[in-house]
Design a protein around this motif. Sequence first.
Motif, PDB file in Angstrom:
ATOM      1  N   UNK A  53      36.098 -11.422  18.083  1.00 58.59           N
ATOM      2  CA  UNK A  53      36.062 -10.150  17.367  1.00 58.59           C
ATOM      3  C   UNK A  53      35.678 -10.306  15.914  1.00 58.59           C
ATOM      4  N   UNK A  54      36.098 -11.400  15.274  1.00 59.57           N
ATOM      5  CA  UNK A  54      35.803 -11.592  13.855  1.00 59.57           C
ATOM      6  C   UNK A  54      34.351 -12.010  13.630  1.00 59.57           C
ATOM      7  N   UNK A  55      33.859 -12.888  14.483  1.00 64.04           N
ATOM      8  CA  UNK A  55      32.493 -13.391  14.300  1.00 64.04           C
ATOM      9  C   UNK A  55      31.459 -12.554  15.031  1.00 64.04           C
ATOM     10  N   UNK A  56      31.860 -11.812  16.064  1.00 58.59           N
ATOM     11  CA  UNK A  56      30.909 -11.039  16.857  1.00 58.59           C
ATOM     12  C   UNK A  56      30.085 -11.887  17.803  1.00 58.59           C
ATOM     13  N   UNK A  57      30.490 -13.139  18.012  1.00 57.90           N
ATOM     14  CA  UNK A  57      29.739 -14.036  18.876  1.00 57.90           C
ATOM     15  C   UNK A  57      30.537 -14.344  20.145  1.00 57.90           C
ATOM     16  N   UNK A  58      29.822 -14.460  21.253  1.00 58.59           N
ATOM     17  CA  UNK A  58      30.448 -14.846  22.510  1.00 58.59           C
ATOM     18  C   UNK A  58      31.068 -13.718  23.293  1.00 58.59           C
ATOM     19  N   UNK A  59      30.816 -12.472  22.877  1.00 54.81           N
ATOM     20  CA  UNK A  59      31.439 -11.348  23.570  1.00 54.81           C
ATOM     21  C   UNK A  59      30.959 -11.251  25.007  1.00 54.81           C
ATOM     22  N   UNK A  60      29.666 -11.461  25.254  1.00 52.37           N
ATOM     23  CA  UNK A  60      29.119 -11.349  26.603  1.00 52.37           C
ATOM     24  C   UNK A  60      29.753 -12.391  27.520  1.00 52.37           C
ATOM     25  N   UNK A  61      29.934 -13.602  26.993  1.00 54.93           N
ATOM     26  CA  UNK A  61      30.558 -14.656  27.804  1.00 54.93           C
ATOM     27  C   UNK A  61      32.009 -14.295  28.112  1.00 54.93           C
ATOM     28  N   UNK A  62      32.728 -13.766  27.108  1.00 56.42           N
ATOM     29  CA  UNK A  62      34.125 -13.387  27.321  1.00 56.42           C
ATOM     30  C   UNK A  62      34.253 -12.287  28.359  1.00 56.42           C
ATOM     31  N   UNK A  63      33.355 -11.307  28.308  1.00 54.29           N
ATOM     32  CA  UNK A  63      33.393 -10.222  29.290  1.00 54.29           C
ATOM     33  C   UNK A  63      33.117 -10.756  30.695  1.00 54.29           C
ATOM     34  N   UNK A 112      38.697  -6.512  21.249  1.00 54.84           N
ATOM     35  CA  UNK A 112      38.378  -5.098  21.061  1.00 54.84           C
ATOM     36  C   UNK A 112      39.147  -4.498  19.885  1.00 54.84           C
ATOM     37  N   UNK A 113      40.340  -5.037  19.617  1.00 56.40           N
ATOM     38  CA  UNK A 113      41.091  -4.563  18.462  1.00 56.40           C
ATOM     39  C   UNK A 113      40.359  -4.802  17.156  1.00 56.40           C
ATOM     40  N   UNK A 114      39.684  -5.943  17.055  1.00 55.45           N
ATOM     41  CA  UNK A 114      38.916  -6.244  15.850  1.00 55.45           C
ATOM     42  C   UNK A 114      37.577  -5.532  15.846  1.00 55.45           C
ATOM     43  N   UNK A 115      36.970  -5.382  17.008  1.00 55.44           N
ATOM     44  CA  UNK A 115      35.670  -4.707  17.073  1.00 55.44           C
ATOM     45  C   UNK A 115      35.779  -3.221  16.756  1.00 55.44           C
ATOM     46  N   UNK A 116      36.937  -2.624  17.019  1.00 54.29           N
ATOM     47  CA  UNK A 116      37.097  -1.188  16.805  1.00 54.29           C
ATOM     48  C   UNK A 116      37.261  -0.819  15.334  1.00 54.29           C
ATOM     49  N   UNK A 117      37.438  -1.802  14.465  1.00 51.55           N
ATOM     50  CA  UNK A 117      37.638  -1.518  13.038  1.00 51.55           C
ATOM     51  C   UNK A 117      36.317  -1.088  12.417  1.00 51.55           C
ATOM     52  N   UNK A 118      36.367  -0.068  11.613  1.00 51.81           N
ATOM     53  CA  UNK A 118      35.178   0.418  10.910  1.00 51.81           C
ATOM     54  C   UNK A 118      34.654  -0.669   9.966  1.00 51.81           C
ATOM     55  N   UNK A 119      33.378  -0.972  10.108  1.00 54.31           N
ATOM     56  CA  UNK A 119      32.773  -2.026   9.270  1.00 54.31           C
ATOM     57  C   UNK A 119      32.867  -1.704   7.780  1.00 54.31           C
ATOM     58  N   UNK A 120      32.912  -0.428   7.439  1.00 57.93           N
ATOM     59  CA  UNK A 120      33.007  -0.061   6.032  1.00 57.93           C
ATOM     60  C   UNK A 120      34.327  -0.503   5.424  1.00 57.93           C
ATOM     61  N   UNK A 121      35.375  -0.534   6.243  1.00 57.61           N
ATOM     62  CA  UNK A 121      36.670  -1.010   5.763  1.00 57.61           C
ATOM     63  C   UNK A 121      36.591  -2.492   5.414  1.00 57.61           C
ATOM     64  N   UNK A 122      35.925  -3.258   6.256  1.00 58.70           N
ATOM     65  CA  UNK A 122      35.790  -4.693   5.993  1.00 58.70           C
ATOM     66  C   UNK A 122      34.908  -4.946   4.778  1.00 58.70           C
ATOM     67  N   UNK A 123      33.837  -4.158   4.659  1.00 55.69           N
ATOM     68  CA  UNK A 123      32.967  -4.313   3.483  1.00 55.69           C
ATOM     69  C   UNK A 123      33.719  -3.980   2.198  1.00 55.69           C
ATOM     70  N   UNK A 124      34.573  -2.981   2.266  1.00 55.80           N
ATOM     71  CA  UNK A 124      35.365  -2.616   1.085  1.00 55.80           C
ATOM     72  C   UNK A 124      36.339  -3.737   0.719  1.00 55.80           C
ATOM     73  N   UNK A 125      36.932  -4.368   1.725  1.00 56.28           N
ATOM     74  CA  UNK A 125      37.856  -5.473   1.457  1.00 56.28           C
ATOM     75  C   UNK A 125      37.121  -6.656   0.823  1.00 56.28           C
ATOM     76  N   UNK A 126      35.925  -6.952   1.322  1.00 59.19           N
ATOM     77  CA  UNK A 126      35.153  -8.058   0.749  1.00 59.19           C
ATOM     78  C   UNK A 126      34.692  -7.723  -0.676  1.00 59.19           C
ATOM     79  N   UNK A 127      34.366  -6.469  -0.913  1.00 63.31           N
ATOM     80  CA  UNK A 127      33.915  -6.081  -2.256  1.00 63.31           C
ATOM     81  C   UNK A 127      35.033  -6.166  -3.280  1.00 63.31           C
ATOM     82  N   UNK A 128      36.281  -6.150  -2.800  1.00 62.08           N
ATOM     83  CA  UNK A 128      37.419  -6.303  -3.702  1.00 62.08           C
ATOM     84  C   UNK A 128      37.723  -7.767  -4.015  1.00 62.08           C
ATOM     85  N   UNK A 129      36.926  -8.664  -3.426  1.00 58.43           N
ATOM     86  CA  UNK A 129      37.099 -10.084  -3.720  1.00 58.43           C
ATOM     87  C   UNK A 129      37.914 -10.846  -2.703  1.00 58.43           C
ATOM     88  N   UNK A 130      38.244 -10.238  -1.581  1.00 63.08           N
ATOM     89  CA  UNK A 130      38.999 -10.944  -0.551  1.00 63.08           C
ATOM     90  C   UNK A 130      38.129 -12.002   0.119  1.00 63.08           C
TER      91      UNK A 130
END
Length: 241
Positions: A53-63, A112-130
Amino acid sequence: MNLFAEAFAWLFSPDRWQGAYSLPVLFGQHIYYTVVSVVIAAVIAVPLGWLIGHTGRGREIAVAVSGAARAIPSFGLMVLLVLLLGVLRTPLAAIITFVLLAIPSLLAGAYTGLEAIDRRVLDAARSMGMTEWQVFWKVEVPLGLSLLVGGLRSALLQVIATVTIAAYVNLGGLGWPIIQGIPLRRFDQVLGGAILVAVLALIVDLLLALAQHAAVPRGVRTRPQRRRAKEPVAAPAPATA
């Protein structure tokens, strides 16, 4: 109705609460195999699901792997593992079977819990220096926890229902009254065992439903909007002559 009355009479009979095959002993065995199997499955599936979920890689294999694992017949797999590992390792064969059954739901709930998060929320967290690690632990994991608990809920219910087949290989559990009662035509005993499994599943489902609701962060919970009271309409001023 007479069968239900006989089943409850069997459940509350003093003989059912004493001995090596008493209901408390069988209940403890059922809980033991369920908890051990789900914990092992969680140790395997949750970190892998978070990584996907964090990297977005391997989802097809997991499914694909999850779908294949769901298609495996649990009873046939357990009997096969007993034959391969030997009768002295029957508990290990049963636990492996239940672990494989629990992994798909936990894996799906984690990624799916990580994939369902709005990407804008993650971008905002990174823009704050996290850092990526901070984004993962402080943003992604809390926001994805509700779906992970949902996956845990599904996995537990599936394992609770399937642990009943452990009685076929003499491992006890709440399936033992069902397995023993069928050839003896003791349908009160069969129904009594089925009632116990159903009650256990309902209690676990209720507790995890509450836990899933509590896992949703307060900031993202939807609150019903209160209807504003209608303001009184001012009466029109009388027309002047």
